[in-house]
Design a protein around this motif. Structure first.
Motif, PDB file in Angstrom:
ATOM      1  N   GLN A 171       0.563  -1.271  -0.410  1.00 30.54           N
ATOM      2  CA  GLN A 171       0.070  -0.368   0.302  1.00 30.54           C
ATOM      3  C   GLN A 171       0.824   1.217   0.517  1.00 30.54           C
ATOM      4  O   GLN A 171       0.535   2.356  -0.587  1.00 30.54           O
ATOM      5  CB  GLN A 171      -1.230   0.263   1.444  1.00 30.54           C
ATOM      6  CG  GLN A 171      -2.143  -1.004   1.457  1.00 30.54           C
ATOM      7  CD  GLN A 171      -2.552  -1.567   2.814  1.00 30.54           C
ATOM      8  OE1 GLN A 171      -2.454  -0.721   3.286  1.00 30.54           O
ATOM      9  NE2 GLN A 171      -3.966  -2.289   2.076  1.00 30.54           N
ATOM     10  N   LEU A 175       1.845   1.768  -5.952  1.00 29.70           N
ATOM     11  CA  LEU A 175       1.521   2.774  -7.351  1.00 29.70           C
ATOM     12  C   LEU A 175       2.308   3.205  -8.207  1.00 29.70           C
ATOM     13  O   LEU A 175       2.573   2.428  -9.421  1.00 29.70           O
ATOM     14  CB  LEU A 175       0.789   3.814  -6.439  1.00 29.70           C
ATOM     15  CG  LEU A 175      -0.762   3.176  -6.076  1.00 29.70           C
ATOM     16  CD1 LEU A 175      -1.174   4.684  -5.285  1.00 29.70           C
ATOM     17  CD2 LEU A 175      -1.281   2.990  -6.632  1.00 29.70           C
ATOM     18  N   LEU A 178       2.889   0.379 -10.337  1.00 28.36           N
ATOM     19  CA  LEU A 178       1.927  -0.337 -11.528  1.00 28.36           C
ATOM     20  C   LEU A 178       1.362   0.415 -12.641  1.00 28.36           C
ATOM     21  O   LEU A 178       0.399   0.181 -14.042  1.00 28.36           O
ATOM     22  CB  LEU A 178       0.648   0.490 -11.013  1.00 28.36           C
ATOM     23  CG  LEU A 178      -0.082  -0.242  -9.129  1.00 28.36           C
ATOM     24  CD1 LEU A 178      -1.373  -0.179  -9.286  1.00 28.36           C
ATOM     25  CD2 LEU A 178      -0.099  -2.320 -10.285  1.00 28.36           C
ATOM     26  N   GLU A 179       2.493   1.945 -13.088  1.00 29.79           N
ATOM     27  CA  GLU A 179       2.879   2.387 -13.788  1.00 29.79           C
ATOM     28  C   GLU A 179       3.927   1.611 -15.067  1.00 29.79           C
ATOM     29  O   GLU A 179       3.582   1.752 -16.217  1.00 29.79           O
ATOM     30  CB  GLU A 179       3.063   3.838 -13.784  1.00 29.79           C
ATOM     31  CG  GLU A 179       2.595   4.588 -12.764  1.00 29.79           C
ATOM     32  CD  GLU A 179       3.123   6.305 -12.582  1.00 29.79           C
ATOM     33  OE1 GLU A 179       4.474   6.111 -12.787  1.00 29.79           O
ATOM     34  OE2 GLU A 179       1.995   6.827 -12.097  1.00 29.79           O
ATOM     35  N   PRO A 297      -5.800   5.175  -9.989  1.00 30.74           N
ATOM     36  CA  PRO A 297      -4.594   4.878  -9.315  1.00 30.74           C
ATOM     37  C   PRO A 297      -5.585   6.534  -7.440  1.00 30.74           C
ATOM     38  O   PRO A 297      -5.202   5.588  -6.595  1.00 30.74           O
ATOM     39  CB  PRO A 297      -3.114   5.262  -9.287  1.00 30.74           C
ATOM     40  CG  PRO A 297      -3.061   4.827 -10.870  1.00 30.74           C
ATOM     41  CD  PRO A 297      -4.661   5.666 -11.441  1.00 30.74           C
ATOM     42  N   SER A 298      -5.674   7.348  -8.453  1.00 29.42           N
ATOM     43  CA  SER A 298      -6.079   8.422  -7.180  1.00 29.42           C
ATOM     44  C   SER A 298      -7.637   8.026  -6.822  1.00 29.42           C
ATOM     45  O   SER A 298      -7.680   8.007  -5.428  1.00 29.42           O
ATOM     46  CB  SER A 298      -7.052   9.340  -7.897  1.00 29.42           C
ATOM     47  OG  SER A 298      -7.834   8.872  -8.809  1.00 29.42           O
ATOM     48  N   THR A 300      -7.201   4.872  -4.869  1.00 33.89           N
ATOM     49  CA  THR A 300      -7.367   3.737  -3.889  1.00 33.89           C
ATOM     50  C   THR A 300      -7.418   5.485  -2.198  1.00 33.89           C
ATOM     51  O   THR A 300      -6.693   6.102  -2.588  1.00 33.89           O
ATOM     52  CB  THR A 300      -5.527   4.269  -3.647  1.00 33.89           C
ATOM     53  OG1 THR A 300      -4.860   5.003  -3.899  1.00 33.89           O
ATOM     54  CG2 THR A 300      -5.135   3.153  -4.981  1.00 33.89           C
ATOM     55  N   TRP A 312      -7.556  -0.503  -2.514  1.00 34.92           N
ATOM     56  CA  TRP A 312      -7.651  -0.163  -4.010  1.00 34.92           C
ATOM     57  C   TRP A 312      -8.679   0.647  -4.390  1.00 34.92           C
ATOM     58  O   TRP A 312      -8.522   0.766  -5.440  1.00 34.92           O
ATOM     59  CB  TRP A 312      -7.893  -1.689  -4.379  1.00 34.92           C
ATOM     60  CG  TRP A 312      -6.763  -2.917  -3.809  1.00 34.92           C
ATOM     61  CD1 TRP A 312      -6.649  -3.194  -3.147  1.00 34.92           C
ATOM     62  CD2 TRP A 312      -5.930  -2.406  -4.773  1.00 34.92           C
ATOM     63  NE1 TRP A 312      -5.576  -4.592  -3.614  1.00 34.92           N
ATOM     64  CE2 TRP A 312      -4.874  -3.758  -5.149  1.00 34.92           C
ATOM     65  CE3 TRP A 312      -5.255  -1.610  -6.530  1.00 34.92           C
ATOM     66  CZ2 TRP A 312      -3.677  -4.585  -5.454  1.00 34.92           C
ATOM     67  CZ3 TRP A 312      -3.899  -2.343  -7.069  1.00 34.92           C
ATOM     68  CH2 TRP A 312      -3.309  -3.347  -6.862  1.00 34.92           C
TER      69      TRP A 312
END
Length: 341
Positions: A171, A175, A178-179, A297-298, A300, A312
């Motif tokens: 957490q 992130l 993930l890009e 992603p925003s 989360t 998530w």
């Protein structure tokens, strides 16, 4: 996007041979042609060097529990990979070892004309020992690439013994990774030469698996494996994995969080063997979920509290599935990649 450097590891100190004939991708764990960082790395290097790509997928006879059941499942995947490579115009060589030890010089022979050998960085079973041994014997550069999960195994040196601690780390740290997504179809890499097939000398020495065997029209009696364990009704390969995934998403995912621990409620994905053999990628499943729920992603929660739900910002069924697919599965990769035992 090129493969992130944190996912690439050199096994030996040998150099890239620019004068070689091809780049060899030695497929040992990520037995698929889609969403595969290792295959992507091999294709990108082949394009950079102006050389063709040769994909070698072999199956030993002497691995533990080798049987008609496991062999057939893996061969189903070979059939899918053969078709995908043929459609893309990329050379593919599937080889089955008749008896344990017969393929002792297989990699050396295929590597001898190569500029570079790229393989899979899988941290379990006999594969780490096999790669280290191979690196010590080859006089060409051997790289292994991590295409196991969403978190690169070597993005942290910490070993996590509890899921709550690993979940909290994910957490905080996942992130940005993930890009860094693998390309969907690495065989379509720009500039990759398509005018190549396995050299005749290698074909003569190491015959390819014939289509009858690939397609299941002939049995495995000629191979020194356990024939008392018959093939499963579960078919292997990327095509079957995709079919199972589609059925799971459409029919069971929405109630996964309620029924996954109830043995009378069959809501599981059924993808464990396909993930284990590398026939489908965590990245592909995650990308599909992102598209399905229009996730960003925003969404989360932002707080790294280690809880199973809520971080998530997906629906409840997807969050429960991701906890199994990412937290629990990649907790195993973390420990296996950092501990010798």
């Amino acid at each position: 996007m090129t493969v992130p450097s944190v996912r690439i590891r050199s096994i030996n100190d040998a150099a890239v041979r620019n004068e070689g004939e091809y780049v060899l991708y030695w497929m040992v764990a990520f037995r698929r042609t889609r969403y595969n960082f290792a295959l992507q790395r091999a294709a990108e290097e082949a394009a950079r060097l102006g050389k063709p790509l040769l994909v070698l997928e072999a199956l030993r006879a002497g691995y533990r529990w080798a049987s008609d059941r496991l062999h057939r499942f893996a061969i189903d995947g070979m059939a899918d990979n053969a078709r995908a490579c043929a459609d893309a115009g990329v050379a593919y060589h599937a080889y089955l070892e008749p008896e344990h030890g017969d393929a002792k010089t297989l990699l050396a022979d295929f590597s001898a004309p190569a500029c570079l050998v790229v393989t899979d960085d899988f941290p379990a079973f006999f594969i780490p020992r096999m790669l280290e041994s191979a690196g010590g014997h080859l006089d060409v550069k051997l790289e292994c690439v991590d295409a196991n999960g969403l978190l690169p195994m070597r993005s942290t040196e910490r070993v996590f013994s509890r899921a709550v601690d690993f979940r909290r780390y994910l957490q905080k740290s996942l992130l940005p990774h993930l890009e860094e997504v693998p390309v969907e179809e690495p065989l379509e890499t720009s500039g990759l030469r398509k005018d190549f097939s396995t050299p005749k000398a290698l074909l003569d020495a190491w015959p390819k698996v014939d289509n009858e065997l690939l397609e299941g029209r002939r049995g495995l009696d000629d191979f020194a494996i356990d024939h008392s364990v018959p093939p499963s009704r579960i078919k292997g390969g990327a095509q079957e994995a995709g079919r199972r995934w589609k059925a799971f998403v459409e029919e069971r995912l929405d109630r996964y969080h309620e029924g996954r621990n109830d043995p009378d409620d069959e809501v599981s994905s059924g993808l464990s063997p396909h993930l284990h053999w590398g026939h489908i990628s965590t990245h592909e499943l995650f990308a599909d979920l992102v598209r399905r729920e229009d996730w960003k992603p925003s969404a989360t929660a932002g707080r790294a509290n280690g809880k199973r739900e809520g971080w998530w910002g997906f629906s409840s069924g997807v969050e429960a599935f991701l906890d199994e697919l990412v937290t629990w599965r990649e907790l195993g990769f973390n420990m296996a990649s950092h501990r010798a035992d």
